[in-house]
Design a protein around this motif. Structure first.
Motif, PDB file in Angstrom:
ATOM      1  N   GLU A   3       0.884  -1.235  -0.085  1.00 10.07           N
ATOM      2  CA  GLU A   3      -0.026  -0.102   0.014  1.00 10.07           C
ATOM      3  C   GLU A   3       0.935   1.241   0.115  1.00 10.07           C
ATOM      4  OE1 GLU A   3      -3.295   2.781   0.524  1.00 10.07           O
ATOM      5  OE2 GLU A   3      -2.714   0.818  -0.336  1.00 10.07           O
ATOM      6  N   ARG A   4       2.055   1.214   0.757  1.00  8.06           N
ATOM      7  CA  ARG A   4       2.905   2.448   0.720  1.00  8.06           C
ATOM      8  C   ARG A   4       3.411   2.616  -0.685  1.00  8.06           C
ATOM      9  NH1 ARG A   4       6.623   5.547   3.958  1.00  8.06           N
ATOM     10  NH2 ARG A   4       7.289   7.206   2.421  1.00  8.06           N
ATOM     11  N   ASP A   5       3.791   1.509  -1.531  1.00 12.82           N
ATOM     12  CA  ASP A   5       4.240   1.446  -2.926  1.00 12.82           C
ATOM     13  C   ASP A   5       3.114   2.150  -3.662  1.00 12.82           C
ATOM     14  OD1 ASP A   5       6.648   0.587  -2.195  1.00 12.82           O
ATOM     15  OD2 ASP A   5       6.202  -1.260  -2.753  1.00 12.82           O
ATOM     16  N   ARG A   6       1.962   1.882  -3.462  1.00 10.57           N
ATOM     17  CA  ARG A   6       0.794   2.536  -4.065  1.00 10.57           C
ATOM     18  C   ARG A   6       0.557   3.871  -4.048  1.00 10.57           C
ATOM     19  NH1 ARG A   6      -4.898   2.822  -4.146  1.00 10.57           N
ATOM     20  NH2 ARG A   6      -4.949   2.410  -1.786  1.00 10.57           N
ATOM     21  N   ARG A   7       0.682   4.305  -2.590  1.00  5.31           N
ATOM     22  CA  ARG A   7       0.495   5.706  -2.391  1.00  5.31           C
ATOM     23  C   ARG A   7       1.726   6.473  -3.071  1.00  5.31           C
ATOM     24  NH1 ARG A   7      -2.031   6.674   3.506  1.00  5.31           N
ATOM     25  NH2 ARG A   7      -3.722   5.020   3.180  1.00  5.31           N
ATOM     26  N   ASP A   8       3.091   6.052  -2.966  1.00  2.00           N
ATOM     27  CA  ASP A   8       4.024   6.730  -3.294  1.00  2.00           C
ATOM     28  C   ASP A   8       3.731   6.822  -5.159  1.00  2.00           C
ATOM     29  OD1 ASP A   8       5.313   7.018  -1.392  1.00  2.00           O
ATOM     30  OD2 ASP A   8       6.702   5.501  -1.620  1.00  2.00           O
ATOM     31  N   ALA A   9       3.389   5.593  -5.598  1.00  2.00           N
ATOM     32  CA  ALA A   9       3.046   5.884  -7.221  1.00  2.00           C
ATOM     33  C   ALA A   9       2.025   7.039  -7.618  1.00  2.00           C
ATOM     34  CB  ALA A   9       2.670   4.732  -7.727  1.00  2.00           C
ATOM     35  N   ALA A  10       1.090   7.222  -6.842  1.00  2.00           N
ATOM     36  CA  ALA A  10       0.152   8.263  -6.881  1.00  2.00           C
ATOM     37  C   ALA A  10       0.710   9.554  -6.711  1.00  2.00           C
ATOM     38  CB  ALA A  10      -1.110   7.991  -5.845  1.00  2.00           C
ATOM     39  N   ARG A  11       1.644   9.842  -6.182  1.00  2.00           N
ATOM     40  CA  ARG A  11       2.511  10.933  -5.915  1.00  2.00           C
ATOM     41  C   ARG A  11       3.233  11.313  -7.390  1.00  2.00           C
ATOM     42  NH1 ARG A  11       4.969  10.753   0.037  1.00  2.00           N
ATOM     43  NH2 ARG A  11       3.128  11.538   1.083  1.00  2.00           N
ATOM     44  N   THR A  12       3.365  10.467  -8.292  1.00  2.00           N
ATOM     45  CA  THR A  12       4.066  10.729  -9.436  1.00  2.00           C
ATOM     46  C   THR A  12       3.688  11.895 -10.531  1.00  2.00           C
ATOM     47  OG1 THR A  12       4.612   8.426  -9.403  1.00  2.00           O
ATOM     48  CG2 THR A  12       5.168   9.611 -11.641  1.00  2.00           C
TER      49      THR A  12
END
Length: 560
Positions: free
Chosen positions: A272-281
């Motif tokens: 989930e952390r990786d998913r949120r980081d990707a959303a910041r791109t």
């Protein structure tokens, strides 16, 4: 579970490259990494998944495999998406060290293997965790409607009777179980985050335990391999960005099976952390584009056009032309290989985290800040609701003096004795024409913050109209000579006679030279105060009735 079972699972598409005689090894967990040395994150028995980003030449393979063998991992699985076939030097290194090696076809995601291993391992030891994986799959397929890490924590509470929370490195509550009572108080969150960061800086392997009153909390790091620069061995790269799982229990009394179960939970949360980081791109790219336009002197109309694109993404509903604020941050480290740390990227992650709380009206507004980084600094472009025409915007938005209020203690623990965080905040501007000035204003404010004592400092635009704007730009040797000439005689006298001349001078200046007010503040008779001031004048050959001498003393005290 056994390695042989993984090989027999057609859905995983694993291909054995070596280690046929070791397939009865037990797999107790799974870890994805591209670090050159992931040993501090390994406890033994893991299936290690890697995309081979750590490999630069053949010599790297042997060193990497030896590290894994010393950590006691069960096997290595190398992805073929980046380099195609697994390099022959890695196959030979694994054969020499009797480490089973699998190839992962490019069509198979590491997340699929991770989910399978966690489900099997946890199912053998605590069948309840199979439900965690099922809910996690729903979370990943349904997006935000799936509930994020909350569904995992809810199951820990309802089925395993464990109260647990996910916290950011600054102590912000990211997720918590809704089935186990009220949210964790903010002061407890800050203490847990500080303990986690302090322990991470020492290199101690988790879980870390912290007694608070009658309750003991166990802290499990939630790490994301995607957050670490390739090949980095320095914990300072990620210490200010890693999440943690806080469990209201003493893990020191737990059997190995329960510890493995919680490690599996942290791996689910890291997805989930990786998913949120990707959303910041997208937000990062927008900030980077606007920053480049501003710094290269683009026409205001061109910058304004880009802002019109950015505004709906960052704060929907504010209209095409909100007001904007700029925040500049820098993370600096001393000694060691500090020069090799990507400080700009570290500051970017940290600034995204720090800016959540001051602007959040709730979870739905907590993650829309756009932050870029250039060189060693991170720059945030913060959209604000447009203020009325009666105001100039200076009272709106983020205030420097409250920006770090709730995160200072955790950050100081993570910075330890070799790091500093400094931030500068601009005033709000209402157009593209004002962005260039706002950026320079925020940078000047950050330099003012950097001139202060302390590991975590911030300054705002209001302070740039003061004399303090000049102090950071005075050369260090000039500052030292100036303060020594004025204050060293007083310090020496205080040390020999315990006369408190320095505190008397500070109070006298703070009271604007008023004898009565200063004597009252210091609880002295006016004659005693006059004696002390006379001694100050005698030792320094200055006259405190003269404005010029008062100003010199004032500046010397501020620079000391």
């Amino acid at each position: 579970m056994r390695l042989r079972a993984l090989l027999d699972t057609d859905a995983l598409g694993l291909r054995l490259l070596g280690g046929e005689d070791e397939l009865d090894r037990t797999v107790r967990g799974v870890m994805t990494t591209d670090l050159r040395d992931p040993s501090r994150y390994l406890s033994g028995g893991e299936l290690v998944l890697t995309g081979l980003a750590w490999r630069r030449d053949a010599e790297d393979s042997d060193a990497f495999v030896r590290i894994l063998v010393q950590a006691g991992v069960a096997a290595l699985a190398a992805g073929e998406a980046e380099l195609g076939n697994v390099p022959e030097d890695l196959v030979l290194a694994c054969a020499r060290n009797r480490l089973p090696l699998f190839a992962v076809h490019e069509s198979v995601a590491f997340a699929t293997i991770t989910e399978h291993v966690v489900r099997q391992v946890s199912g053998e030891r605590a069948g309840d965790l199979a439900a965690v994986v099922d809910r996690h799959r729903r979370m990943m397929t349904s997006g935000p409607a799936g509930g994020g890490p909350d569904v995992v924590l809810d199951l820990l509470g309802s089925d395993l009777d464990l109260r647990a929370w996910v916290l950011s490195p600054t102590g912000r509550l990211i997720a918590g179980s809704k089935t186990t009572g009220p949210a964790l108080p903010a002061d407890i969150c800050a203490k847990l985050a500080a303990e986690h960061l302090a322990a991470a800086r020492t290199g101690r392997r988790g879980p870390h335990r912290l007694p608070l009153g009658s309750t003991t909390y166990s802290l499990f790091p939630v790490r994301s391999s995607g957050r670490s620069p390739q090949g980095s061995r320095d914990v300072r790269e990620t210490v200010l960005s890693d999440w943690l799982l806080a469990v209201e229990a003493d893990a020191g009394d737990w059997p190995e099976e329960r510890l493995d179960l919680l490690q599996g939970v942290t791996q689910l949360i890291s997805v989930e952390r990786d998913r949120r980081d990707a959303a910041r791109t997208v937000r990062r790219r927008l900030a980077q584009e606007v920053l480049e336009l501003v710094q290269t002197g683009a026409a205001p109309a061109e910058i304004a056009a880009r802002l019109r694109v950015a505004a709906p993404v960052l704060l929907p509903g504010l209209g095409a032309a909100p007001h904007w604020q700029v925040v500049v941050a820098r993370v600096e480290w001393d000694g060691g290989n500090a020069g090799e740390i990507e400080s700009g990227a570290v500051a970017q992650s940290l600034l995204e985290e720090i800016l959540v709380d001051p602007l959040s009206a709730g979870p739905e507004h907590s993650d829309r800040i756009a932050v870029a980084h250039t060189g060693d600094e991170a720059i945030a472009l913060v959209p604000l609701p447009a203020v009325s025409r009666e105001h100039d915007g200076s009272e709106a938005g983020i205030l420097a003096d409250v920006l770090l209020e709730s995160v200072r203690d955790p950050l100081a623990a993570g910075l330890d004795d070799d790091g500093r965080v400094t931030l500068g905040v601009s005033a709000a501007v209402h157009s593209a024409e004002g962005l260039r000035g706002a950026l320079e204003e925020a940078r000047h404010a950050r330099r003012v913050a950097a001139a202060r004592l302390g590991r975590v400092c911030a300054a705002g635009h209001q302070e740039l109209a003061s004399h303090v704007l000049l102090l950071p730009f005075v050369p260090d040797d000039v500052r030292r000579a100036f303060t020594a000439r004025l204050l060293d005689p007083l310090r020496d006298y205080d040390r020999r006679h315990r006369a408190e001349l320095i505190p008397t001078l500070e109070a006298f200046l703070d009271c604007d030279g008023s004898w009565t007010r200063c004597a009252t503040r210091l609880h002295l008779h006016v004659n005693t105060l006059r004696y002390r001031v006379g001694r100050i004048e005698q030792l320094t050959s200055r006259d405190l009735s003269r404005l010029e001498d008062k100003l010199d003393f004032f500046l010397a005290l501020r620079m000391s």
